[in-house]
Design a protein around this motif. Sequence first.
Motif, PDB file in Angstrom:
ATOM      1  N   UNK A 562      46.250  24.271  35.978  1.00 56.20           N
ATOM      2  CA  UNK A 562      45.753  25.211  34.509  1.00 56.20           C
ATOM      3  C   UNK A 562      45.323  26.483  34.472  1.00 56.20           C
ATOM      4  N   UNK A 563      44.737  26.639  36.220  1.00 60.84           N
ATOM      5  CA  UNK A 563      44.703  28.286  35.982  1.00 60.84           C
ATOM      6  C   UNK A 563      46.224  28.699  36.646  1.00 60.84           C
ATOM      7  N   UNK A 564      46.922  28.084  36.831  1.00 58.86           N
ATOM      8  CA  UNK A 564      48.277  28.693  36.747  1.00 58.86           C
ATOM      9  C   UNK A 564      48.596  29.185  35.308  1.00 58.86           C
ATOM     10  N   UNK A 565      48.245  28.658  34.350  1.00 56.88           N
ATOM     11  CA  UNK A 565      48.969  28.435  32.925  1.00 56.88           C
ATOM     12  C   UNK A 565      47.218  29.864  32.474  1.00 56.88           C
ATOM     13  N   UNK A 566      46.492  29.807  33.009  1.00 57.21           N
ATOM     14  CA  UNK A 566      45.474  30.795  33.158  1.00 57.21           C
ATOM     15  C   UNK A 566      46.267  32.322  33.178  1.00 57.21           C
ATOM     16  N   UNK A 567      46.379  32.323  34.378  1.00 55.28           N
ATOM     17  CA  UNK A 567      46.762  33.634  34.947  1.00 55.28           C
ATOM     18  C   UNK A 567      48.332  34.089  34.218  1.00 55.28           C
ATOM     19  N   UNK A 568      48.921  33.423  33.963  1.00 56.03           N
ATOM     20  CA  UNK A 568      50.627  33.195  33.463  1.00 56.03           C
ATOM     21  C   UNK A 568      49.795  33.956  32.127  1.00 56.03           C
ATOM     22  N   UNK A 569      49.295  33.100  31.675  1.00 57.23           N
ATOM     23  CA  UNK A 569      48.632  33.919  30.250  1.00 57.23           C
ATOM     24  C   UNK A 569      48.157  34.683  29.928  1.00 57.23           C
ATOM     25  N   UNK A 570      46.928  35.295  30.903  1.00 52.90           N
ATOM     26  CA  UNK A 570      46.766  37.042  31.455  1.00 52.90           C
ATOM     27  C   UNK A 570      47.958  37.662  31.336  1.00 52.90           C
ATOM     28  N   UNK A 571      48.667  37.628  32.202  1.00 54.27           N
ATOM     29  CA  UNK A 571      50.071  38.342  32.803  1.00 54.27           C
ATOM     30  C   UNK A 571      50.957  38.812  30.994  1.00 54.27           C
ATOM     31  N   UNK A 572      50.882  38.023  30.521  1.00 56.56           N
ATOM     32  CA  UNK A 572      51.570  38.051  29.294  1.00 56.56           C
ATOM     33  C   UNK A 572      50.458  38.832  28.078  1.00 56.56           C
ATOM     34  N   UNK A 573      49.290  38.226  28.272  1.00 58.88           N
ATOM     35  CA  UNK A 573      48.267  39.460  27.179  1.00 58.88           C
ATOM     36  C   UNK A 573      48.324  40.824  27.791  1.00 58.88           C
ATOM     37  N   UNK A 574      48.237  40.620  29.212  1.00 61.21           N
ATOM     38  CA  UNK A 574      48.151  42.313  29.411  1.00 61.21           C
ATOM     39  C   UNK A 574      49.246  43.107  29.254  1.00 61.21           C
ATOM     40  N   UNK A 575      50.635  42.371  29.373  1.00 57.80           N
ATOM     41  CA  UNK A 575      52.090  43.081  28.839  1.00 57.80           C
ATOM     42  C   UNK A 575      51.726  43.276  27.746  1.00 57.80           C
TER      43      UNK A 575
END
Length: 607
Positions: A562-575
């Motif tokens: 779940x933590x990996x999913x949140x971190x990847x989502x944030x990177x995608x959101x920032x991009x």
Amino acid sequence: MGCCGSAERTKREWRPLEDRSCTDLPWFLLFTVFCVGMGSICGFTIVTGGAARLVFGYDSYGNTCGQRNEQIEGVRLSGLDHTDRKFVFFLDPCNIDIVQRKIRSMALCVSLCPPEELQTYQDLKRFAMLNGEVIALYVRPALPPLPVFNRCTPLDVSCYAKFAEAVVTFVGDNSVLHRLIAGVAASKEIIIGLCVLALVLSMILMVIIRYISAVLVWILTSLVVLGSLGEVTSCLLWMKEAKDEAKEEVAVSRDSGQALLVYAVAATVFTIILLLLMLFMRKRVALTIALFHVAGKVFIHLPLLTLQPFVTFLALLLFWIYWILVLLFLGTTGNPVQNEETGLTEFRLTGPLQYLTWYHAVGLIWITEFILACQQMTVAGAVVTYYFTRDKNRLPVTPILSSVLRLVRYHLGTVAKGSFIITLVKIPRLILMYIHNQLKGKENACARCLLKTCICCLWCLEKCLNYLNQNAYAATAINSTSFCTSARDAFVILVENALRVATINAVGDFVLFLGKILIVTTTAFAGVLLLNYQRDYAEWLLPLIIVCLFSFLVAHCFLSIFEIVVDVLFLCFAIDTKYNDGTPGKEFFMDKALMVRRQRADLTHFI
């Protein structure tokens, strides 16, 4: 691999690409060569007889049981034909070297294990004649052994306490140990049931955490603020009471009053800083809540993500079993050497061959990190596909499988390079930890402090590199760039959103930690209720500890996904927010929850 080279794109579109190319191909070739070396070690142990000696056993003269042997120069009674003698018989199996963790007893290859206890010299002689061995001068065994894995295993329970002591180098009162083991055996059904309960709770929490994350975050924040205010109020009240008692104990009250004053000032400053942080970072906390909400949706659309911990654990388990077997093979491989103390023949690696064990140890770290990195890349690829697909109904049938195929075909070199960097940091830390343990009580305070500082710094560096690697894998999943390029791009994005990153890591990690504690406490409470009928604490304490450890391990594995999913989502959101503005041709890819969050942030900024 389906390609012959790696091509870097100078202009990146920051969206999943269909036309991909191999990344970090030299590192894939290097990792392949390294794995071939690991396999060669296993082959070497098999060819030289080390594997056979471990599987079938060997006697004290270097003869492998169950086969014809060659003469060993300088070793008497070697080179015997033991084709009909398939069992290893230890004359004194309870004679264990605790330091070296091995049996010091004389070992013989026999055709059958003794059917009864050998109590007298005549019994031993009759057994020797039956097996065709001259063992009249050897010590008699205590109890009739049982054949297990080609070994005549003793039935004496006290021997197993010594075996346990040899493994862990610690054993307490035998009666307590027996009661603990009996408690585990009597509660095995309950233990299995509670482990399944922890597994189910972890899977449920991954789905429902998006509904309770907002409540948890704000309740915890309020509790911390109220707790700080309560500390300040309590200090002020204590100071008032101290002033009232000042007439009786002037010196004592003055010292305690000064201490309370310092504590009250520190607590007040902390409370003010915390309130200011919450005031200025409330929008970023709201972003964390929105990311948790979207992460819950990801698990609904990609339910196979919940199987990732099982797959990774299975891969790690298979590799660890293989690694341990080869390590045991290495323990019975090498040149025959006669032990000067016991006169028994042992096999040891000498010369350059002794470095095979070190090579094997490095393989344990690198391949373990490689498997964990493959999990991160697989999850990142699936989440990236989900985020950058506008119509969620048009997602691939199996995004997880598609991500695995992309990884295997294009990005194994990137994963190998990232895991190798972690290995380079982990090995010195483990060496320093070993030195620190070996020198415990011998080194001075300055050296001890220096070692601990180095270990701590390497640990922090490893954690930072792990986080950067994870984001680099996500960047590779988006743009199909090499590890260094992806790490640089991800690092730039993270630095530009440093406050958001800090908030998400601080708040998100704390919420996930509370989720782990919730699963452990719920499972432990159920365990106390189910084990309550066993009045003796020694009978249910160990089962409860086992259940708690297992439940925390399961919760950690699932919530780490779940933590990996949140971190990847944030990177995608920032991009997404950096390269798109919502205008035609530059529409956002983000979920509605993140879109609402961004619109509110824009409105606040405009006002």
